[in-house]
Write a protein that holds these residues in place. Structure first.
Motif, PDB file in Angstrom:
ATOM      1  N   LEU A 182       0.822  -1.208   0.000  1.00  0.00           N
ATOM      2  CA  LEU A 182       0.000   0.000   0.000  1.00  0.00           C
ATOM      3  C   LEU A 182       0.856   1.259   0.000  1.00  0.00           C
ATOM      4  N   ASP A 183       1.955   1.238   0.737  1.00  0.00           N
ATOM      5  CA  ASP A 183       2.844   2.399   0.743  1.00  0.00           C
ATOM      6  C   ASP A 183       3.385   2.673  -0.660  1.00  0.00           C
ATOM      7  N   ASP A 227      -2.258   5.137   2.331  1.00  0.00           N
ATOM      8  CA  ASP A 227      -1.971   5.030   3.752  1.00  0.00           C
ATOM      9  C   ASP A 227      -2.848   3.928   4.355  1.00  0.00           C
ATOM     10  N   VAL A 228      -2.226   2.938   5.020  1.00  0.00           N
ATOM     11  CA  VAL A 228      -2.975   1.794   5.541  1.00  0.00           C
ATOM     12  C   VAL A 228      -4.033   2.228   6.540  1.00  0.00           C
ATOM     13  N   ARG A 231      -9.774   3.151   7.937  1.00  0.00           N
ATOM     14  CA  ARG A 231     -10.830   4.076   8.382  1.00  0.00           C
ATOM     15  C   ARG A 231     -11.911   4.199   7.311  1.00  0.00           C
ATOM     16  N   LEU A 232     -11.489   4.268   6.039  1.00  0.00           N
ATOM     17  CA  LEU A 232     -12.449   4.360   4.938  1.00  0.00           C
ATOM     18  C   LEU A 232     -13.309   3.102   4.887  1.00  0.00           C
ATOM     19  N   TRP A 247      -2.538   9.806  -7.222  1.00  0.00           N
ATOM     20  CA  TRP A 247      -3.982   9.615  -7.432  1.00  0.00           C
ATOM     21  C   TRP A 247      -4.826  10.593  -6.615  1.00  0.00           C
ATOM     22  N   HIS A 248      -4.396  10.912  -5.393  1.00  0.00           N
ATOM     23  CA  HIS A 248      -5.216  11.804  -4.560  1.00  0.00           C
ATOM     24  C   HIS A 248      -5.199  13.231  -5.100  1.00  0.00           C
ATOM     25  N   GLU A 249      -4.084  13.649  -5.701  1.00  0.00           N
ATOM     26  CA  GLU A 249      -4.051  14.972  -6.333  1.00  0.00           C
ATOM     27  C   GLU A 249      -4.909  14.978  -7.596  1.00  0.00           C
ATOM     28  N   LEU A 250      -4.816  13.914  -8.382  1.00  0.00           N
ATOM     29  CA  LEU A 250      -5.631  13.828  -9.596  1.00  0.00           C
ATOM     30  C   LEU A 250      -7.114  13.836  -9.250  1.00  0.00           C
TER      31      LEU A 250
END
Length: 538
Positions: free
Chosen positions: A187-188, A193-194, A199-200, A515-518
């Motif tokens: 995942l890293d 973030d694990v 949490r999600l 991906w989070h910025e995109l």
């Protein structure tokens, strides 16, 4: 070293590295394709040799030291800086013992070959995966569905020892590199973030638990009636699917009748053309129908990062395969429309999350009312009759898949963290908790019958996060491109401006941004479950 000198040095390094890497990448990619379409020992051997050579290149400590130095140099050019970061994460996972890495590749290849050639023995007959699925979804004979389900699950026992070995090897490598376990490392390296992921998944568990329980109660009543059993007598083989990951029987029968006499490739071709994204060239290169030795699964692949994009399917005229074809072509158009000027290292999707999000959004259109009318020519009056069932089916599909994904992700998290009990028992404990499925009458390594556990580890969360990305993007398109259209009602048919937005705001950027910025760039907000909940849970 000055910024200009760093830039020159990294550019030279990239050129030298790609001269060595690109031929190996091509050999591995084409051998992998051949292995999946033929199942031949020779193709799997070619693939293994190429992958071993890639391991040798990327595990070179001196080369990695250069990559690490360039990554830490803070290169002025953002495209070069992103390439250095992508290469760093690629090489980091290769810095463990090369012998162990090659052993992992060899085991994965052998497992994949077993899956590709496995046939389920049922009452003396040898059934393909498609044929097993047809029995599970269509038969009303409890004995027949039990035999078909158990016949397929036998592949789990066949590969279980190899799966356990490869899990231990992956963990050993991760610990060599300073990670707690392989799940944390994978995942890293995927920029996930694990703790945030868990949490999600907890949030999705809370959102879907009650509506899924109500759905399962209704499904239990229908399946009990179908098989002439008491609800308490139902077992995993009574729910229409191998893993209870699909919404079989949730209003699909009417849709299946519509797709029964259709050329699915022509329907898909016309739909993507209406978005301004023709797929004829992709389909012409692809392998679409079932045969012996071929992989029973479905996937899309960009073999050379230069336009040779293909899909593999095992098409049958059904809702499931219409969804799958649209899904795989969603991956394909993403790859086709990567900016041709992107450097080789960045000529890929930003993440599995973003490409799965596009694919899942496109696949869901098979159950969209506008798609039925515009794409299949269904009369509006007939479409109106089907739309309610189609929407119910799609919402059920999303709920069922979300609960199934909880099983896979939490199983992998526990397995790689060193679960000290029986993995088969853990698998069924999680399936009872999240899918409300009673266990079978025997304990077996059924977890190993899911190919992702064995060959595509720590990937399944990408489907769920991708679905969140896809629904969030769908809402954004409906609001900004389709004039505030209901995101559940439109499939954007004949809206070339929707296709243009996808090409320009998502596909063309490739892997220039994490991906989070995109996600924020193309949807206007960070990834959340809000759009998913409003579309499928509320």
């Amino acid at each position: 070293m000055t910024g200009t000198a760093d830039t020159r040095a990294f550019t030279g390094f990239l050129s030298t590295y790609l001269d060595r890497y690109r031929p190996l990448h091509l050999e591995s990619s084409y051998a992998w394709w051949d292995a999946n379409v033929t199942g031949s020992d020779e193709a799997f051997a070619r693939k293994a040799r190429a992958e071993a050579a890639i391991i040798e290149l990327q595990s070179d400590r001196a080369v990695f030291a250069d990559v690490e130095r360039f990554r830490d140099a803070g290169l002025d050019d953002p495209v070069l800086r992103r390439q250095a970061d992508v290469l760093y994460r690629t090489f980091l996972g290769r810095q463990a013992d090369p012998g162990r890495q090659k052993r992992i590749v060899a085991i994965e290849n052998s497992i994949e070959q077993t899956f590709n050639t496995h046939r389920s023995t049922v009452d003396g007959r040898s059934l393909t995966e498609n044929e097993v699925r047809e029995v599970l979804s269509g038969s009303e004979d409890s004995r027949a569905v039990e035999a078909a389900w158990k016949g397929y699950m036998a592949v789990g026992a066949e590969v279980a020892d190899r799966v356990r070995e490869v899990v231990e090897l992956r963990n050993t490598i991760a610990r060599e590199l300073g990670y707690a376990n392989y799940f944390a490392m994978a995942l890293d390296l995927q920029e996930v973030d694990v703790d945030a992921l868990l949490r999600l998944f907890d949030q999705l568990d809370d959102l879907t638990r009650a509506p899924f329980a109500a759905l399962k109660d209704a499904l239990d009543a229908r399946m009990a009636d179908r098989f002439g059993l008491a609800p308490a007598a139902l077992r995993p083989w009574h729910f229409g699917d191998l893993f209870f990951q699909e919404a079989i029987g949730q209003g699909e029968s009417g849709l299946d009748a519509i797709f029964q006499d259709r050329d699915l490739t022509e329907v898909a071709r016309a739909y993507y053309a209406s978005l301004g994204m023709p797929v004829e060239a992709v389909l012409a290169r692809s392998d679409l129908y079932e045969r012996d030795g071929k992989s029973p699964h479905a996937f899309a692949v960009d073999l050379d990062r230069a336009g040779d994009v293909r899909i593999l399917c095992n098409l049958k005229p059904s809702t499931r395969w219409m969804d799958t074809l649209l899904h795989e072509l969603g991956h394909a158009v993403y790859d086709v429309h990567l900016d041709a000027d992107l450097p080789f290292v960045l000529k890929e999707a930003s993440s599995a999350i973003t490409t799965e999000g596009i694919a899942m959004m496109m696949g869901s259109m098979a159950k969209n009312g506008e798609f039925l009318v515009r794409g299949l020519g269904v009369a509006p009056s007939e479409a109106a009759r089907l739309v309610a069932a189609a929407r119910q089916s799609l919402a059920a599909e999303k709920l069922i898949f979300s609960r199934w994904a909880q099983v896979v992700v939490r199983f992998e998290h526990a397995m790689y963290a060193g679960h000290d009990g029986d993995l088969g028992a853990l698998w069924w404990e999680l399936k009872q908790r999240y899918q409300l499925l009673p266990p079978p009458d025997r304990l077996a390594p059924d977890y190993a019958a899911k190919v992702h556990i064995a060959v595509y580890p720590a990937y399944y969360q990408s489907y769920v996060m991708g679905d969140l990305f896809g629904t969030q993007l769908r809402h954004h398109l409906a609001e900004t491109v389709a004039g505030g259209a209901d995101p559940a009602a439109t499939c954007f048919y004949d809206r070339t401006e929707a296709g243009a937005y996808l090409r320009d705001a998502v596909f063309a950027l490739g892997n220039r941004h994490p991906w989070h910025e995109l996600t924020e760039r193309c949807t206007g907000s960070p990834l959340s479950a809000e759009a998913f909940a409003s579309l499928y849970v509320s």
